[in-house]
Motif scaffolding. Structure first.
Motif, PDB file in Angstrom:
ATOM      1  N   ILE A  69       0.805  -1.221   0.000  1.00  0.00           N
ATOM      2  CA  ILE A  69       0.000   0.000   0.000  1.00  0.00           C
ATOM      3  C   ILE A  69       0.842   1.277   0.000  1.00  0.00           C
ATOM      4  CG2 ILE A  69      -1.898  -1.154   1.192  1.00  0.00           C
ATOM      5  CD1 ILE A  69      -1.044   0.273   3.751  1.00  0.00           C
ATOM      6  N   GLY A 125       0.367   3.434  -3.204  1.00  0.00           N
ATOM      7  CA  GLY A 125      -0.980   3.989  -3.254  1.00  0.00           C
ATOM      8  C   GLY A 125      -1.168   5.140  -2.285  1.00  0.00           C
ATOM      9  N   LEU A 159      -1.937   9.013  -3.120  1.00  0.00           N
ATOM     10  CA  LEU A 159      -3.100   9.695  -2.552  1.00  0.00           C
ATOM     11  C   LEU A 159      -2.717  11.085  -2.055  1.00  0.00           C
ATOM     12  CD1 LEU A 159      -6.010   9.791  -1.446  1.00  0.00           C
ATOM     13  CD2 LEU A 159      -5.181   8.613   0.604  1.00  0.00           C
ATOM     14  N   THR A 180      -9.093   7.675  -5.895  1.00  0.00           N
ATOM     15  CA  THR A 180      -7.827   7.099  -5.445  1.00  0.00           C
ATOM     16  C   THR A 180      -8.069   5.863  -4.590  1.00  0.00           C
ATOM     17  OG1 THR A 180      -6.847   9.319  -5.453  1.00  0.00           O
ATOM     18  CG2 THR A 180      -5.649   7.589  -4.286  1.00  0.00           C
ATOM     19  N   GLY A 182      -7.150   1.165  -6.512  1.00  0.00           N
ATOM     20  CA  GLY A 182      -6.160   0.145  -6.191  1.00  0.00           C
ATOM     21  C   GLY A 182      -5.136   0.572  -5.167  1.00  0.00           C
ATOM     22  N   SER A 183      -5.437   1.586  -4.371  1.00  0.00           N
ATOM     23  CA  SER A 183      -4.484   2.011  -3.338  1.00  0.00           C
ATOM     24  C   SER A 183      -4.260   0.915  -2.303  1.00  0.00           C
ATOM     25  CB  SER A 183      -4.992   3.277  -2.631  1.00  0.00           C
ATOM     26  OG  SER A 183      -5.067   4.354  -3.515  1.00  0.00           O
ATOM     27  N   SER A 195      -5.208  -4.963  -5.197  1.00  0.00           N
ATOM     28  CA  SER A 195      -4.971  -5.141  -6.626  1.00  0.00           C
ATOM     29  C   SER A 195      -6.307  -5.334  -7.323  1.00  0.00           C
ATOM     30  CB  SER A 195      -4.072  -6.361  -6.866  1.00  0.00           C
ATOM     31  OG  SER A 195      -4.023  -6.681  -8.247  1.00  0.00           O
ATOM     32  N   VAL A 241      -6.247   4.595 -11.573  1.00  0.00           N
ATOM     33  CA  VAL A 241      -5.714   3.229 -11.620  1.00  0.00           C
ATOM     34  C   VAL A 241      -4.374   3.204 -12.338  1.00  0.00           C
ATOM     35  CG1 VAL A 241      -6.058   0.959 -12.666  1.00  0.00           C
ATOM     36  CG2 VAL A 241      -7.925   2.045 -11.431  1.00  0.00           C
ATOM     37  N   ILE A 294      -1.512   4.787 -10.092  1.00  0.00           N
ATOM     38  CA  ILE A 294      -1.089   3.927  -8.987  1.00  0.00           C
ATOM     39  C   ILE A 294      -0.393   2.674  -9.514  1.00  0.00           C
ATOM     40  CG2 ILE A 294      -1.910   2.522  -7.047  1.00  0.00           C
ATOM     41  CD1 ILE A 294      -4.136   4.571  -6.641  1.00  0.00           C
ATOM     42  N   SER A 295      -0.926   2.109 -10.588  1.00  0.00           N
ATOM     43  CA  SER A 295      -0.345   0.889 -11.146  1.00  0.00           C
ATOM     44  C   SER A 295       1.083   1.129 -11.630  1.00  0.00           C
ATOM     45  CB  SER A 295      -1.215   0.378 -12.303  1.00  0.00           C
ATOM     46  OG  SER A 295      -0.648  -0.766 -12.888  1.00  0.00           O
ATOM     47  N   ARG A 337       3.369   1.750  -8.606  1.00  0.00           N
ATOM     48  CA  ARG A 337       3.644   0.504  -7.878  1.00  0.00           C
ATOM     49  C   ARG A 337       4.632  -0.375  -8.650  1.00  0.00           C
ATOM     50  NH1 ARG A 337      -1.450  -1.147  -6.410  1.00  0.00           N
ATOM     51  NH2 ARG A 337      -1.172  -0.202  -4.337  1.00  0.00           N
ATOM     52  N   SER A 392       2.195  -4.793 -11.719  1.00  0.00           N
ATOM     53  CA  SER A 392       1.241  -3.735 -12.027  1.00  0.00           C
ATOM     54  C   SER A 392      -0.053  -4.352 -12.531  1.00  0.00           C
ATOM     55  CB  SER A 392       1.807  -2.772 -13.074  1.00  0.00           C
ATOM     56  OG  SER A 392       2.074  -3.455 -14.298  1.00  0.00           O
TER      57      SER A 392
END
Length: 253
Positions: A59, A62, A66, A179, A183-184, A187, A205, A208-209, A212, A219
């Motif tokens: 997390i 994410g 945010l 947000t 997917g914060s 998955s 999405v 964040i993907s 990450r 991802s």
């Protein structure tokens, strides 16, 4: 290019941050730290791994995103709204300063604040969870690209808003929910197929993907698509701002 004008706007906005450190820097860092304590250390220790990554570490991107999105919008929107509110926007419009120079000054300052904030949150997260960054250059690229893009978006909101309450509508009622649903904390592969398809219409999405992926190499969507979608949104924001200044939308009244 009027470097002196860009530097003057940039320094003024950064100086305002220095006068409000508790509100602009300390408050977001402390708020995000509470997420790390609750979801990372407390609940995360009882959660199963996601894609081979501990929940607390999963997390981190994410939560950073945010804070990055909300603070980029808030900083940029407030920065341009205050000259409108106080009436000094007319001095800016009558000065020999182009639209590009105004954008570089205000958006550059807002993005700088967000990048500093994102770096501090990443450093703070290390106190609560153990995470790694497999692609540091990509991580930095996404951090800068997201900060600039949503600072541009915040600039649009600041021009559009005609009251302080409107400055908070989009960050609180639109960006924050997107947000959380982007997917914060999970998955999107964990969702039913129908909801996976619906989630792909959420632009957050892709942010964040991609972010990450720069941490763990996993991802929900290809990293190239994530970067392309963010860059496309950035260009759209630039076009909207240019149109606002060309027509004087809510700037000359």
């Amino acid at each position: 290019m009027n470097i002196h004008a860009i530097r003057a706007i940039y320094r003024f906005e950064m100086a305002r941050t220095g006068r409000t450190l508790l509100q602009s820097i300390a408050s977001p860092v402390i708020s995000t730290s509470l997420y790390f304590v609750v979801f990372g250390a407390a609940i995360g220790s009882r959660m199963v791994e996601i894609d081979g990554i501990s929940y607390g570490a999963f997390i981190v991107p994410g939560l950073v995103m945010l804070s990055l999105l909300t603070e980029s919008i808030s900083n940029a929107s407030f920065g341009i709204y205050m000259p409108k509110y106080s009436g000094t926007i007319y001095e800016l419009l009558s000065a020999p300063v182009s639209v590009g120079e105004v954008i570089l000054g205000y958006v550059g300052a807002a993005a700088s604040k967000s990048i500093i904030l994102g770096t501090l949150i990443l450093a703070t997260a290390r106190l609560f969870v153990d995470y790694q960054i497999e692609h540091p250059l990509w991580m930095l690229g996404f951090l800068v690209l997201t900060s600039v893009t949503f600072s541009l978006f915040g600039f649009i909101i600041g021009v559009w808003a005609d009251g302080f309450e409107k400055l908070q509508i989009v960050p609180m009622m639109v960006v924050t929910p997107l947000t959380f649903l982007g997917g914060s904390f999970y998955s999107i592969d964990m969702l039913p197929p129908v909801w996976q398809t619906v989630t792909l219409f959420n632009p957050v999405v892709y942010l964040i993907s991609g972010f990450r992926w720069s941490f763990y190499g996993v991802s929900d969507v290809p990293v190239g698509i994530s970067a392309a979608m963010t860059a496309l949104f950035m260009l759209a924001c630039v076009a909207v701002i240019h149109r606002m200044f060309a027509t004087g939308y809510k700037l000359r009244t």
